[in-house]
Every structure is written in C-alpha cells, then in structure tokens.
Design an enzyme around this catalytic site. Structure first.
Site, PDB file in Angstrom:
ATOM      1  N   SER A 206      78.020   4.317   1.327  1.00  0.00           N
ATOM      2  CA  SER A 206      78.789   5.565   1.325  1.00  0.00           C
ATOM      3  C   SER A 206      78.900   6.106   2.746  1.00  0.00           C
ATOM      4  O   SER A 206      79.684   7.030   3.002  1.00  0.00           O
ATOM      5  CB  SER A 206      78.147   6.603   0.400  1.00  0.00           C
ATOM      6  OG  SER A 206      76.754   6.696   0.653  1.00  0.00           O
TER       7      SER A 206
ATOM      8  N   LYS B 137      69.987  -3.258  -1.355  1.00  0.00           N
ATOM      9  CA  LYS B 137      70.637  -2.988  -2.637  1.00  0.00           C
ATOM     10  C   LYS B 137      71.969  -3.711  -2.646  1.00  0.00           C
ATOM     11  O   LYS B 137      72.635  -3.803  -1.612  1.00  0.00           O
ATOM     12  CB  LYS B 137      70.844  -1.478  -2.833  1.00  0.00           C
ATOM     13  CG  LYS B 137      71.626  -1.136  -4.100  1.00  0.00           C
ATOM     14  CD  LYS B 137      71.531   0.332  -4.482  1.00  0.00           C
ATOM     15  CE  LYS B 137      72.546   1.245  -3.847  1.00  0.00           C
ATOM     16  NZ  LYS B 137      73.960   0.868  -4.057  1.00  0.00           N
TER      17      LYS B 137
ATOM     18  N   GLU C 230      75.577  -4.568  -5.390  1.00  0.00           N
ATOM     19  CA  GLU C 230      76.295  -4.180  -6.601  1.00  0.00           C
ATOM     20  C   GLU C 230      76.622  -5.404  -7.456  1.00  0.00           C
ATOM     21  O   GLU C 230      76.940  -6.463  -6.916  1.00  0.00           O
ATOM     22  CB  GLU C 230      77.602  -3.459  -6.230  1.00  0.00           C
ATOM     23  CG  GLU C 230      77.369  -2.166  -5.469  1.00  0.00           C
ATOM     24  CD  GLU C 230      78.669  -1.420  -5.142  1.00  0.00           C
ATOM     25  OE1 GLU C 230      79.751  -1.854  -5.584  1.00  0.00           O
ATOM     26  OE2 GLU C 230      78.567  -0.394  -4.430  1.00  0.00           O
TER      27      GLU C 230
ATOM     28  N   GLU D  57      75.328   4.127 -12.051  1.00  0.00           N
ATOM     29  CA  GLU D  57      76.225   5.180 -11.551  1.00  0.00           C
ATOM     30  C   GLU D  57      77.296   5.537 -12.574  1.00  0.00           C
ATOM     31  O   GLU D  57      77.988   4.659 -13.105  1.00  0.00           O
ATOM     32  CB  GLU D  57      76.881   4.695 -10.237  1.00  0.00           C
ATOM     33  CG  GLU D  57      77.821   5.728  -9.626  1.00  0.00           C
ATOM     34  CD  GLU D  57      78.185   5.461  -8.177  1.00  0.00           C
ATOM     35  OE1 GLU D  57      77.590   4.568  -7.545  1.00  0.00           O
ATOM     36  OE2 GLU D  57      79.074   6.189  -7.674  1.00  0.00           O
TER      37      GLU D  57
HETATM   38  O1  KIV Z   1      76.228   4.078  -1.151  1.00  0.00           O
HETATM   39  C1  KIV Z   1      75.720   4.951  -1.861  1.00  0.00           C
HETATM   40  O2  KIV Z   1      75.638   6.127  -1.500  1.00  0.00           O
HETATM   41  C2  KIV Z   1      75.211   4.566  -3.179  1.00  0.00           C
HETATM   42  C3  KIV Z   1      74.692   5.644  -4.065  1.00  0.00           C
HETATM   43  C4  KIV Z   1      75.815   6.390  -4.660  1.00  0.00           C
HETATM   44  C5  KIV Z   1      73.771   5.142  -5.100  1.00  0.00           C
HETATM   45  O3  KIV Z   1      75.245   3.425  -3.533  1.00  0.00           O
END
Ligand code: KIV
Length: 271
Positions: free
Chosen positions: A52, A120, A122, A189
């Site tokens: 983000s 992390k 997706e 999410e």
């Molecule tokens: O990139 C991000 O901010 C996220 C969160 C919304 C979990 O993946």
C-alpha cells in the site's frame, strides 16, 4: 499479565502464543523510520511494510507499480526503527508470481537487504509451491486472501469479497492450503464477518483481519487511514483515531501566516 506486556521482541511464535491464549494481535502498516519509531514505541505487535506504500507513499492508484527495490528501501527504513515489533514486508506484484524460484529470490533479497523478519504474499493454491519453497529456506510467510489488491484488475472493484457461498468455500479451502503450505499467519481482507469468524476458528495459525469482522485473531489497518491522513477513503471497516489531514492543514496554514506576517522567527528563535 498479557503476552503483549511480557515479550521483549515479538516473533511469529509470540503471535501463535497470543492466538492460543485468546489475546488479540495489533498490526499496522509502516513505510518510514519516523513513523515506525512512534508505532513501535507505542507497543504495536506487528508492522507491515505493505505494498500500500504504492498508494499512500507514492500516490499510485493501485499497488501494482511498486517495485522490489522500493519495498526494500521502505523496509530498511522501518527495520532501523523497530526494537520490539515483528516486521513483515509485502512481496510486490511481479516479484513472485512467475515461479517459486523467483518468489524465493525475491524473499531472500528482502530478508538480506532489509533485515525484515518475514514476508507476505497474496493468493491461495496458485502460490502454495512458492510458500513452501520460501518457508523451506527459513523465511516466515504470511498469506493474504479475500480482497487481494494486486488482483484488482481481475476483480474489477474493491467491493466485499466472498459474499457468495462458492467464493466463501474457495476462500476456506485456500486458507487451509496456506496453513498446510507453512504460512505462520494469514490476512483476510474485506470479507463478511461470519466468514472471518469461521476461518479464524478453523485455522490453527493466527488470522489477521482488515474488514473481516471482530472475530479474527487480530486486526490490521493502513496507518495513513487510521490516523486520518488519507481524506477520501472511508470504507465501513475503517476507524479513524485522528484527523491528521485537518491538523496538518491547520498547522501549515498557521506556519504560512506566521512567515508572511514575519511573526516567525521571533527574537528567541534566531541566533
Ligand atoms: O499493503 C497493505 O497495506 C496490506 C494490508 C491492507 C493488509 O496488505
């Protein structure tokens, strides 16, 4: 005494311990040193260097343009600040979807060059091999299901995911696959609260929600949203704890006024 107060350094094991004892996990995003210092000092359990950053730091409409180099730069800044919390870094779009070797190489770059504690990514079944390979190399992996912003052009909109039974069943199946592939935690999410509850109860590993209801094992928000720095983003799941947009605007207007009127600097503010 809560786990939160007991630990000197949060690890993936701490999060599991928190889930097992029913203590909720707090997580926010962070992208820079100064803000990460404040959030870590305040006692946040996990900081996510989220992709983000593409939106809130770089001003892009989606998370797709941010690169691995950009993510590493943000992660290095956050890591320098953190003494206690666990720091997880998003693998950006295009850095892991090709094959599991590419995914491993990207994860290794993040770990080596930033000093982060895990990554992390997706997706569900389609990234299972990559997760196994990254975890096999000793790198903790957090999964991410539901609304996965890197797939926004597939979804078409940012609306709530998995409202229909078929998609909800698929999400449940993918959550189990992520757990079996070795993820230490999963982010859900923007899905119905009932599904967030079902998945959290089903999985052994901690489930962190953003717009996934109150029954997940923890909550995450984008720091700019929760502090009210972003202005035109008001999904139902967002609770704003400050209105920094207004406060910073007011402070800036006052500064401009003081400079123009020559009130600043005063006698006491010069050498
Ligand atoms: O990139 C991000 O901010 C996220 C969160 C919304 C979990 O993946």
């Amino acid at each position: 005494m809560s786990v939160h107060n007991e630990v000197k350094r949060v690890t993936t094991h701490t999060l599991q311990w928190m889930k097992d004892r029913g203590e909720k996990i707090s997580m926010l995003t962070a992208y820079d040193f100064s803000m990460a210092c404040i959030l870590d000092d305040a006692g946040i359990d996990v900081l996510l260097v989220g992709d983000s950053a593409s939106n809130v730091m770089a001003g892009h409409e989606t998370t797709l343009p941010i690169t691995l180099d950009h993510m590493i730069y943000h992660a290095q800044s956050v890591i320098r600040a953190c003494k206690r919390c666990l720091v997880i870094v998003d693998l950006p779009f295009g850095s892991y979807q090709g094959n599991s070797k590419e995914a491993l190489n990207s994860a290794i770059r993040i770990m080596k060059e930033s000093g982060a504690h895990g990554v992390k990514l997706e997706g569900g079944e389609e990234v299972a091999d990559s997760i196994k390979r990254i975890v096999g190399a000793g790198v903790p992996v957090m999964g991410h299901l539901g609304l996965t912003p890197q797939s926004i052009y597939k979804f078409g909109t940012y609306t709530v995911r998995a409202k229909e039974e078929e998609e909800a069943e698929m999400l449940m199946r993918n959550a189990r696959i992520l757990q079996e592939s070795g993820c230490f935690s999963v982010v859900l999410e923007k899905i119905p609260a009932t599904l967030g509850k079902t998945v959290s109860e089903d999985l052994r590993i901690p489930v962190i929600g953003i717009g996934a209801g109150r029954h997940t094992d923890g909550q995450v928000l984008v720091m700019h949203d929760m502090l009210g720095i972003t202005k035109n983003f008001s999904p139902r799941f967002l609770r704003r704890y400050l209105n920094l947009y207004e406060e910073i605007s007011d402070a800036t207007r006052n500064y401009i006024k003081d400079v123009k009127s020559q009130d600043f600097p005063s006698e006491n503010e010069q050498y």
